[in-house]
Motif scaffolding. Structure first.
Motif, PDB file in Angstrom:
ATOM      1  N   VAL A 250     -22.738  10.174  -2.365  1.00 15.34           N
ATOM      2  CA  VAL A 250     -21.497   9.530  -1.925  1.00 15.34           C
ATOM      3  C   VAL A 250     -21.470   8.054  -2.303  1.00 15.34           C
ATOM      4  O   VAL A 250     -20.486   7.554  -2.842  1.00 15.34           O
ATOM      5  N   ASN A 251     -22.568   7.324  -2.041  1.00 16.10           N
ATOM      6  CA  ASN A 251     -22.580   5.874  -2.278  1.00 16.10           C
ATOM      7  C   ASN A 251     -22.677   5.503  -3.750  1.00 16.10           C
ATOM      8  O   ASN A 251     -22.285   4.393  -4.139  1.00 16.10           O
ATOM      9  N   LYS A 445     -14.684  17.093  -2.018  1.00 18.99           N
ATOM     10  CA  LYS A 445     -15.820  16.892  -1.118  1.00 18.99           C
ATOM     11  C   LYS A 445     -16.983  17.811  -1.492  1.00 18.99           C
ATOM     12  O   LYS A 445     -18.152  17.426  -1.408  1.00 18.99           O
ATOM     13  N   LEU A 448     -18.574  16.185  -4.494  1.00 14.37           N
ATOM     14  CA  LEU A 448     -19.175  14.882  -4.199  1.00 14.37           C
ATOM     15  C   LEU A 448     -20.468  15.007  -3.407  1.00 14.37           C
ATOM     16  O   LEU A 448     -21.438  14.300  -3.677  1.00 14.37           O
ATOM     17  N   HIS A 449     -20.489  15.914  -2.417  1.00 18.87           N
ATOM     18  CA  HIS A 449     -21.708  16.013  -1.595  1.00 18.87           C
ATOM     19  C   HIS A 449     -22.102  17.444  -1.245  1.00 18.87           C
ATOM     20  O   HIS A 449     -23.233  17.676  -0.814  1.00 18.87           O
ATOM     21  N   ALA A 545     -21.778  12.490   4.667  1.00 17.76           N
ATOM     22  CA  ALA A 545     -20.792  13.413   4.095  1.00 17.76           C
ATOM     23  C   ALA A 545     -19.640  13.678   5.065  1.00 17.76           C
ATOM     24  O   ALA A 545     -18.468  13.717   4.660  1.00 17.76           O
ATOM     25  N   VAL A 548     -16.768  11.135   5.079  1.00 21.14           N
ATOM     26  CA  VAL A 548     -15.911  10.926   3.904  1.00 21.14           C
ATOM     27  C   VAL A 548     -14.531  11.537   4.156  1.00 21.14           C
ATOM     28  O   VAL A 548     -14.400  12.752   4.321  1.00 21.14           O
ATOM     29  N   PHE A 550     -11.302  12.334   2.375  1.00 18.22           N
ATOM     30  CA  PHE A 550     -10.860  12.435   0.983  1.00 18.22           C
ATOM     31  C   PHE A 550      -9.468  13.049   0.885  1.00 18.22           C
ATOM     32  O   PHE A 550      -9.113  13.963   1.624  1.00 18.22           O
ATOM     33  N   GLY A 717     -16.988   8.005  -3.920  1.00 17.79           N
ATOM     34  CA  GLY A 717     -16.887   7.721  -2.498  1.00 17.79           C
ATOM     35  C   GLY A 717     -16.412   6.303  -2.237  1.00 17.79           C
ATOM     36  O   GLY A 717     -16.368   5.464  -3.137  1.00 17.79           O
ATOM     37  N   SER A 741     -10.535   8.037  -1.504  1.00 13.72           N
ATOM     38  CA  SER A 741     -11.592   8.228  -0.506  1.00 13.72           C
ATOM     39  C   SER A 741     -11.640   7.045   0.448  1.00 13.72           C
ATOM     40  O   SER A 741     -11.313   5.913   0.090  1.00 13.72           O
ATOM     41  N   LYS A 743     -13.349   6.258   4.869  1.00 14.82           N
ATOM     42  CA  LYS A 743     -14.260   6.766   5.895  1.00 14.82           C
ATOM     43  C   LYS A 743     -13.506   7.047   7.192  1.00 14.82           C
ATOM     44  O   LYS A 743     -12.700   6.243   7.643  1.00 14.82           O
TER      45      LYS A 743
END
Length: 793
Positions: A250-251, A445, A448-449, A545, A548, A550, A717, A741, A743
């Motif tokens: 993610v980062n 998502k 991404l993770h 995760a 996130v 999204f 992310g 994206s 949080k």
């Protein structure tokens, strides 16, 4: 395991009179073919290395020069002005070298030296030409005479049929901007974000730095720019990526999606078979350097260095800093399915496995019902968790040294880290489905993770296959930037759909080879203590995760075609729409990051475009000011768009702000020099981080003929805890896909809400041009009516 497989072909029978050795003819044949293929590969690499090494000349040009020199000996001309005779005298007077032989050798040596001289002359001439960037600042469709002449010279010196690395030696070095210019541009970039007192304080810090410390730091930076091929890239990779101790899932890692509307087959194993085979074809061309280099305007070459580490590459964790391990020509793939790791060999008989053979192997893995070994299910969560020590956590590097440094664990980990790439066969369908709400969000998502333990986040990339036939890629960021992985993915999708194809039943084309050895399970002996470390890493990753938020959004109201008819840059249009959306969403302006490439320079990576300019702020305020007229708004838009385009061009040509300040900061740390100005600059949060996914190989698919075969781009992310990450791709003439994206833990952000603001901002800006066009149409109509009235009177 490959050695064990081949050893089955050798049968030993111990008898009283000795050992009876039986050889398998099939195995001997495979060994022979593998050896032939290996030597062919070496020969092709050597040949292409020579071709790239002497480019823009060719080996045949050497032969021509030699023949000319040899011919001059027979007609008693000396174009060398006596140098051939001098070389002849220097040659050793051995008894077996006749006078004529020494003359021939002297002529050949002189011809070779002359040939090499012309090669370097052409290269440095081309490098000087490529250092000119005036063409990029000219208005679209308006090319000056000087640029036309320059372009003709570049084309003339570029040679024919260049290979991937042909231009590397001719690319200019990234220049170091002057400190005065960088500070001036920096202060301009933060002016709209600071009040009077804050700006005055920043201005004071900047001038103090310029007067006291900057000159010394700049000198060392210039020295590095002379010595290294690029004064930014190695420090950028090390300090921004490899020394980062937070989780890379993610980062840092990003993702790329499949085709948006088309799924070539709904058979998971078949789609994976074609895609993996296309990747192997791409890798073979990459290793041989046979891909065409990417060129702006079809002429100006881009650096290809980043592509070298695409395959067989893994980010290895370290206690203080990671390293990127790149190996040559690994022949296996690691496949993850339902908590099990399988090793799959990609070659047989000296060739790649065919798509149908890969489908068979993947189907075998899908049919395997064995259970994961203790600790195996969530093992990959170690690559998703912390890379530094926290309370109750063991970083990945320490766990790797303690639990995976010997025995079967080391062998299995080595197999993963040395694999060509990592393939995850997922068991839940994903992909864009217009009939399902938020299907694009869920798809993003997953890429991404995922579940935080079903991707090996340290691999250069993880290929992800879904049971409905959809695919996607999760990419580790340190080794390269998004356009590099995107280039490969464009090739793979086009090859999959338009060259390999499928049968009517959706299987890969070709005969099925049932004689291949089954994929081998990796073996693990994971202690209870290690299982606890894995679970801790998983819980850390899952928390990230789950946070996130999204939202994927398809903007179809208009696209690149209509924006260009408004005589403005599509990228500038979207960036200003993002500024308007950001202000409407948050009520304030923020520091905005837009990624720009610097690959027109050797080993170039990226630069930052600071999109929140004073001109952009003035335009946004006018859009929100009810007393402003549309004429005023449109004028401010054009001014802001021109400013943005100019900043983007400056970033591409080495006159950006942030990489220069970043490198000055690194030098200051090496010398232990404290700079409040640099510290403040490097600590500023990017609450809006944006990036455009470029389309690089438009020749692969004719979108006009196949409008449904469009990619969905990719995303990343959120960069700031209270900000947005926005990636977008402009596909064809009428589609722009946004990947947004943020949080959930931030009460100020909402990705879906931001997507709605983007949609309204885009249409509001387009309305300004509609009003302008309507006005232009009305005015000629009035003029015609007046003319008709005069005629009647």
């Amino acid at each position: 395991m490959a050695e064990a497989h081949q050893a089955v072909g050798f049968q030993f029978t111990v008898r009283p009179d000795g050992v009876d050795l039986k050889l398998s003819q099939e195995v001997i044949k495979n060994i022979y073919l593998s050896g032939v293929t290996a030597w062919k590969k070496r020969a092709i690499r050597f040949k292409n290395g020579v071709l790239a090494g002497v480019y823009p000349a060719s080996p045949s040009s050497w032969l021509i020069v030699v023949i000319v020199m040899m011919s001059s000996l027979y007609i008693h001309l000396d174009p060398s002005l006596g140098m051939i005779d001098t070389i002849k005298e220097i040659l050793p007077h051995s008894g077996y070298l006749s006078v004529q032989t020494r003359a021939v050798l002297s002529a050949m040596l002189f011809a070779t030296g002359l040939w090499l001289f012309f090669i370097y002359l052409l290269r440095y001439t081309l490098k000087a030409l490529l250092s000119y960037h005036g063409w990029i600042f000219e208005s679209h469709g308006k090319m000056s005479t000087s640029t036309k002449v320059w372009l003709s010279l570049v084309k003339m010196l570029s040679g024919r049929r260049p290979l991937l690395y042909s231009f590397q030696a001719s690319l200019p070095r990234l220049p170091v901007p002057s400190v005065d210019e960088t500070i001036q541009r920096y202060l301009q970039s933060v002016r709209p974000l600071l009040d009077g007192a804050q700006y005055k304080q920043m201005e004071t810090l900047a001038y103090e730095f310029k007067e006291s410390k900057a000159a010394r730091l700049q000198r060392y930076l210039i020295l590095k720019s002379w010595w290294a091929t690029n004064y930014v890239s190695d420090w950028w990779e090390e300090y921004i990526y490899l020394r980062g101790r937070s989780p890379i899932m993610v980062n840092s890692n990003f993702y790329i999606m499949d085709l948006l509307y088309v799924t070539p087959t709904h058979r998971q194993a078949a789609r994976a078979g074609n895609v993996v085979h296309a990747m192997l074809q791409y890798r073979r061309k990459l290793e041989r350097g046979e891909h065409a280099p990417l060129r702006a305007l079809g002429t100006v070459p881009m650096c290809s260095t980043q592509m070298e580490r695409m395959f067989n590459t893994t980010r290895l964790p370290g206690v203080e800093t990671d390293i990127v391990q790149h190996l040559m020509d690994r022949k296996h793939l690691i496949v993850y399915h339902k908590g099990r790791f399988f090793q799959l060999w990609l070659y047989t008989g000296g060739r790649h496995l065919l798509p149908s053979e890969l489908e068979t192997q993947f189907q075998r893995i899908l049919n395997d019902t064995s259970e994961p070994q203790p600790g195996e299910l969530k093992l990959a969560a170690l690559t998703a968790g912390n890379r530094h020590v926290q309370t109750h956590s063991v970083p990945w590097a320490r766990a790797r040294m303690k639990y995976f440094s010997q025995g079967v664990n080391k062998m299995s980990l080595d197999a993963i880290e040395s694999a060509a790439f990592f393939l995850a066969l997922d068991d839940e369908p994903e992909g864009y489905d217009p009939a399902k709400a938020k299907s694009l969000d869920s798809y993003a998502k997953s890429l991404l993770h995922g579940r935080c333990y079903d991707r090996w986040f340290d691999k250069s990339f993880t290929l992800i296959s879904y049971p409905n036939g959809k695919m996607g890629v999760n990419v580790e960021h340190s080794w390269a930037d998004a356009p590099i992985a995107g280039h490969m993915w464009e090739y793979v999708l086009a090859t999959d759909c338009f060259h390999l194809g499928y049968t009517e039943e959706g299987h890969c084309k070709g005969d099925v080879n049932r004689g291949l050895p089954f994929p081998a399970r990796l073996q693990w002996q994971i202690q209870k203590e290690c299982q606890e470390v894995i679970e801790t890493s998983y819980l850390t990753a899952k928390q990230i995760a789950d946070d996130v938020d999204f939202h994927g959004y398809l903007f179809t109201e208009f696209g690149k075609g209509q924006i260009k008819r408004c005589r403005t840059s599509p990228d500038a249009f979207i960036q200003l729409a993002l500024q308007l959306a950001q202000f409407r969403d948050q009520g304030v302006f923020c520091l905005t990051y837009e990624s720009s490439m610097t690959r027109m320079f050797r080993d170039g990576r990226t630069e930052t475009v600071r999109s929140c300019t004073s001109e952009a702020v003035a335009f946004v305020r006018a859009m929100e000011d009810k007393s402003a007229t549309n004429v005023q708004r449109l004028a401010l838009f054009r001014k802001a768009a021109e400013t943005h385009q100019n900043m983007y061009r400056m970033a591409m040509t080495g006159s950006g702000i942030d990489r220069h300040l970043f490198c000055l900061y690194i030098v200051s740390k090496y010398f232990g020099i404290d700079s409040p100005f640099l510290t403040k600059v490097l600590s500023e949060p990017w609450r809006l981080s944006t990036s455009q996914t470029p389309q690089q190989q438009l020749n692969l698919v004719d979108i006009n003929k196949f409008p449904k075969y469009v990619g969905a781009g990719g995303g990343f992310g959120p960069v700031a805890d209270d900000g947005y990450g926005v990636s977008y791709i402009i596909v064809g003439e009428n589609l722009i896909t946004f990947h947004i994206s943020s949080k959930f833990s931030s009460s100020n952000t909402d990705s879906c809400r931001f997507g709605q603001h983007i949609q309204k901002a885009m249409t509001d800006i387009q309305a300004l041009f509609k009003l302008e066009n309507n006005k232009k149409e009305v005015e000629p109509a009035k003029h015609v009516q007046l003319e008709n009235g005069k005629k009647h009177s």
